[in-house]
Design a protein around this motif. Structure first.
Motif, PDB file in Angstrom:
ATOM      1  N   GLU A 168      -4.570  -8.353  -6.348  1.00 20.09           N
ATOM      2  CA  GLU A 168      -3.344  -7.993  -5.615  1.00 20.09           C
ATOM      3  C   GLU A 168      -2.249  -7.517  -6.561  1.00 20.09           C
ATOM      4  O   GLU A 168      -1.544  -6.551  -6.267  1.00 20.09           O
ATOM      5  CB  GLU A 168      -2.840  -9.189  -4.796  1.00 20.09           C
ATOM      6  CG  GLU A 168      -3.647  -9.465  -3.556  1.00 20.09           C
ATOM      7  CD  GLU A 168      -3.638  -8.297  -2.576  1.00 20.09           C
ATOM      8  OE1 GLU A 168      -2.550  -7.828  -2.202  1.00 20.09           O
ATOM      9  OE2 GLU A 168      -4.732  -7.848  -2.199  1.00 20.09           O
ATOM     10  N   MET A 169      -2.092  -8.198  -7.691  1.00 18.14           N
ATOM     11  CA  MET A 169      -1.072  -7.787  -8.663  1.00 18.14           C
ATOM     12  C   MET A 169      -1.377  -6.396  -9.216  1.00 18.14           C
ATOM     13  O   MET A 169      -0.471  -5.582  -9.415  1.00 18.14           O
ATOM     14  CB  MET A 169      -0.992  -8.806  -9.795  1.00 18.14           C
ATOM     15  CG  MET A 169      -0.455 -10.163  -9.367  1.00 18.14           C
ATOM     16  SD  MET A 169      -0.692 -11.447 -10.633  1.00 18.14           S
ATOM     17  CE  MET A 169       0.407 -10.879 -11.916  1.00 18.14           C
ATOM     18  N   ILE A 170      -2.647  -6.125  -9.454  1.00 16.25           N
ATOM     19  CA  ILE A 170      -3.043  -4.813  -9.983  1.00 16.25           C
ATOM     20  C   ILE A 170      -2.764  -3.726  -8.952  1.00 16.25           C
ATOM     21  O   ILE A 170      -2.210  -2.669  -9.281  1.00 16.25           O
ATOM     22  CB  ILE A 170      -4.539  -4.836 -10.386  1.00 16.25           C
ATOM     23  CG1 ILE A 170      -4.742  -5.775 -11.578  1.00 16.25           C
ATOM     24  CG2 ILE A 170      -5.028  -3.427 -10.721  1.00 16.25           C
ATOM     25  CD1 ILE A 170      -6.196  -6.101 -11.883  1.00 16.25           C
ATOM     26  N   VAL A 171      -3.121  -3.975  -7.697  1.00 13.82           N
ATOM     27  CA  VAL A 171      -2.869  -2.990  -6.637  1.00 13.82           C
ATOM     28  C   VAL A 171      -1.372  -2.783  -6.447  1.00 13.82           C
ATOM     29  O   VAL A 171      -0.903  -1.646  -6.291  1.00 13.82           O
ATOM     30  CB  VAL A 171      -3.556  -3.413  -5.322  1.00 13.82           C
ATOM     31  CG1 VAL A 171      -3.168  -2.479  -4.181  1.00 13.82           C
ATOM     32  CG2 VAL A 171      -5.062  -3.438  -5.497  1.00 13.82           C
ATOM     33  N   ASP A 172      -0.598  -3.865  -6.480  1.00 17.35           N
ATOM     34  CA  ASP A 172       0.864  -3.737  -6.369  1.00 17.35           C
ATOM     35  C   ASP A 172       1.422  -2.845  -7.465  1.00 17.35           C
ATOM     36  O   ASP A 172       2.250  -1.966  -7.204  1.00 17.35           O
ATOM     37  CB  ASP A 172       1.533  -5.118  -6.453  1.00 17.35           C
ATOM     38  CG  ASP A 172       1.319  -5.972  -5.216  1.00 17.35           C
ATOM     39  OD1 ASP A 172       0.912  -5.430  -4.166  1.00 17.35           O
ATOM     40  OD2 ASP A 172       1.549  -7.197  -5.305  1.00 17.35           O
ATOM     41  N   ALA A 173       0.972  -3.068  -8.702  1.00 25.13           N
ATOM     42  CA  ALA A 173       1.469  -2.275  -9.836  1.00 25.13           C
ATOM     43  C   ALA A 173       1.034  -0.820  -9.713  1.00 25.13           C
ATOM     44  O   ALA A 173       1.817   0.099  -9.989  1.00 25.13           O
ATOM     45  CB  ALA A 173       0.969  -2.872 -11.150  1.00 25.13           C
ATOM     46  N   ALA A 174      -0.204  -0.593  -9.282  1.00 24.09           N
ATOM     47  CA  ALA A 174      -0.688   0.787  -9.110  1.00 24.09           C
ATOM     48  C   ALA A 174       0.103   1.498  -8.022  1.00 24.09           C
ATOM     49  O   ALA A 174       0.483   2.662  -8.174  1.00 24.09           O
ATOM     50  CB  ALA A 174      -2.179   0.779  -8.784  1.00 24.09           C
ATOM     51  N   LEU A 175       0.379   0.792  -6.921  1.00 21.65           N
ATOM     52  CA  LEU A 175       1.135   1.402  -5.822  1.00 21.65           C
ATOM     53  C   LEU A 175       2.569   1.722  -6.250  1.00 21.65           C
ATOM     54  O   LEU A 175       3.097   2.785  -5.898  1.00 21.65           O
ATOM     55  CB  LEU A 175       1.126   0.484  -4.604  1.00 21.65           C
ATOM     56  CG  LEU A 175       1.702   1.061  -3.317  1.00 21.65           C
ATOM     57  CD1 LEU A 175       1.017   2.372  -2.933  1.00 21.65           C
ATOM     58  CD2 LEU A 175       1.571   0.054  -2.182  1.00 21.65           C
ATOM     59  N   ARG A 176       3.180   0.840  -7.024  1.00 18.74           N
ATOM     60  CA  ARG A 176       4.529   1.133  -7.541  1.00 18.74           C
ATOM     61  C   ARG A 176       4.505   2.388  -8.418  1.00 18.74           C
ATOM     62  O   ARG A 176       5.405   3.236  -8.337  1.00 18.74           O
ATOM     63  CB  ARG A 176       5.080  -0.057  -8.332  1.00 18.74           C
ATOM     64  CG  ARG A 176       5.591  -1.195  -7.480  1.00 18.74           C
ATOM     65  CD  ARG A 176       6.385  -2.211  -8.289  1.00 18.74           C
ATOM     66  NE  ARG A 176       5.606  -2.833  -9.350  1.00 18.74           N
ATOM     67  CZ  ARG A 176       4.842  -3.921  -9.199  1.00 18.74           C
ATOM     68  NH1 ARG A 176       4.752  -4.512  -8.029  1.00 18.74           N
ATOM     69  NH2 ARG A 176       4.179  -4.413 -10.225  1.00 18.74           N
ATOM     70  N   ALA A 177       3.471   2.523  -9.248  1.00 16.40           N
ATOM     71  CA  ALA A 177       3.357   3.701 -10.118  1.00 16.40           C
ATOM     72  C   ALA A 177       3.162   4.968  -9.288  1.00 16.40           C
ATOM     73  O   ALA A 177       3.780   5.995  -9.562  1.00 16.40           O
ATOM     74  CB  ALA A 177       2.195   3.519 -11.102  1.00 16.40           C
ATOM     75  N   VAL A 178       2.312   4.893  -8.263  1.00 16.63           N
ATOM     76  CA  VAL A 178       2.078   6.067  -7.420  1.00 16.63           C
ATOM     77  C   VAL A 178       3.345   6.427  -6.659  1.00 16.63           C
ATOM     78  O   VAL A 178       3.712   7.603  -6.569  1.00 16.63           O
ATOM     79  CB  VAL A 178       0.903   5.816  -6.444  1.00 16.63           C
ATOM     80  CG1 VAL A 178       0.796   6.940  -5.430  1.00 16.63           C
ATOM     81  CG2 VAL A 178      -0.408   5.674  -7.212  1.00 16.63           C
ATOM     82  N   ASP A 179       4.046   5.433  -6.114  1.00 12.39           N
ATOM     83  CA  ASP A 179       5.291   5.713  -5.395  1.00 12.39           C
ATOM     84  C   ASP A 179       6.318   6.385  -6.308  1.00 12.39           C
ATOM     85  O   ASP A 179       7.063   7.263  -5.875  1.00 12.39           O
ATOM     86  CB  ASP A 179       5.884   4.424  -4.819  1.00 12.39           C
ATOM     87  CG  ASP A 179       5.152   3.944  -3.565  1.00 12.39           C
ATOM     88  OD1 ASP A 179       4.393   4.734  -2.959  1.00 12.39           O
ATOM     89  OD2 ASP A 179       5.334   2.769  -3.198  1.00 12.39           O
ATOM     90  N   ALA A 180       6.328   5.993  -7.577  1.00 11.49           N
ATOM     91  CA  ALA A 180       7.312   6.549  -8.511  1.00 11.49           C
ATOM     92  C   ALA A 180       6.869   7.882  -9.109  1.00 11.49           C
ATOM     93  O   ALA A 180       7.689   8.788  -9.285  1.00 11.49           O
ATOM     94  CB  ALA A 180       7.574   5.549  -9.641  1.00 11.49           C
ATOM     95  N   ASN A 181       5.575   8.002  -9.439  1.00  9.87           N
ATOM     96  CA  ASN A 181       5.113   9.154 -10.220  1.00  9.87           C
ATOM     97  C   ASN A 181       4.014   9.984  -9.563  1.00  9.87           C
ATOM     98  O   ASN A 181       3.607  10.997 -10.114  1.00  9.87           O
ATOM     99  CB  ASN A 181       4.591   8.677 -11.583  1.00  9.87           C
ATOM    100  CG  ASN A 181       5.590   7.812 -12.299  1.00  9.87           C
ATOM    101  OD1 ASN A 181       6.732   8.205 -12.458  1.00  9.87           O
ATOM    102  ND2 ASN A 181       5.178   6.617 -12.717  1.00  9.87           N
TER     103      ASN A 181
END
Length: 197
Positions: A12-25
């Protein structure tokens, strides 16, 4: 040495971090996620495997927000419309995820379950198998395009100089705050009429 009270890393933490990166970049990298979580990239691979696995986990996350009605919930057109609206809303929350997901083969169980429900609905409507696949493909393109439209700038078109009078009259309605919603509902209604015919 005592174990940490909270895990240092989880899927879950990995998916959260990946989603934050996709939302930003608009994308993510394994080293970028590792840095954001304060771990080594090798730790990510131990939890989720390859980058493609994270992409499917991101699809799982987005698709889990799509509400799929029960087979007994209204007629086929009602079910298709309900899925289309929920599908659009789920992806409108993360529009930069759309280009990333469309470049990977769909393996997500929640996504496939939605497509299965759509196939049964279109089958009930009397479409032939190839027409069912075509209808699913058209609905995908329409919904994902509509999700991107919700993130478009408020002023989508800016015409300077001489423009066609019909287009000029249409542009007179640009200040309508519900343009994207109206267009989505009009398009969805037209698609349903076509499939019903």
């Amino acid at each position: 040495m005592p174990r940490p009270s909270k895990p240092l890393l989880s899927v879950e933490m990995i998916v959260d971090a990946a989603l934050r990166a996709v939302d930003a970049n608009g994308d993510f990298t394994m080293p970028g996620i590792a840095a954001a979580l304060g771990v080594r990239p090798s730790s990510l691979y131990n939890h989720v495997g390859a980058r493609s696995e994270i992409v499917e986990l991101l699809r799982d996350r987005a698709m889990s927000a799509v509400l799929v009605p029960a087979e007994t919930d209204g007629d086929w057109a009602h079910r298709v419309a309900a899925i289309a609206r929920s599908y659009r809303d789920a992806y409108a929350a993360h529009p930069r995820l759309i280009p990333l997901l469309t470049t990977h083969t769909v393996r997500s169980r929640p996504a496939l379950a939605m497509y299965e429900t759509l196939a049964r609905a279109f089958d009930t409507a009397g479409l032939l198998p190839q027409e069912v696949l075509d209808a699913i493909t058209v609905l995908d393109a329409f919904v994902l395009g509509s999700a991107l439209d919700l993130s478009a700038p408020e002023q989508v078109w800016e015409a300077a100089g001489d423009i066609d009078p019909a287009f000029a009259r249409a542009l007179g309605h640009l200040d309508s705050p519900d343009r994207a919603h109206r267009a989505f509902e009009a398009g969805l209604a037209a698609l349903l009429v076509g499939w019903g015919a």
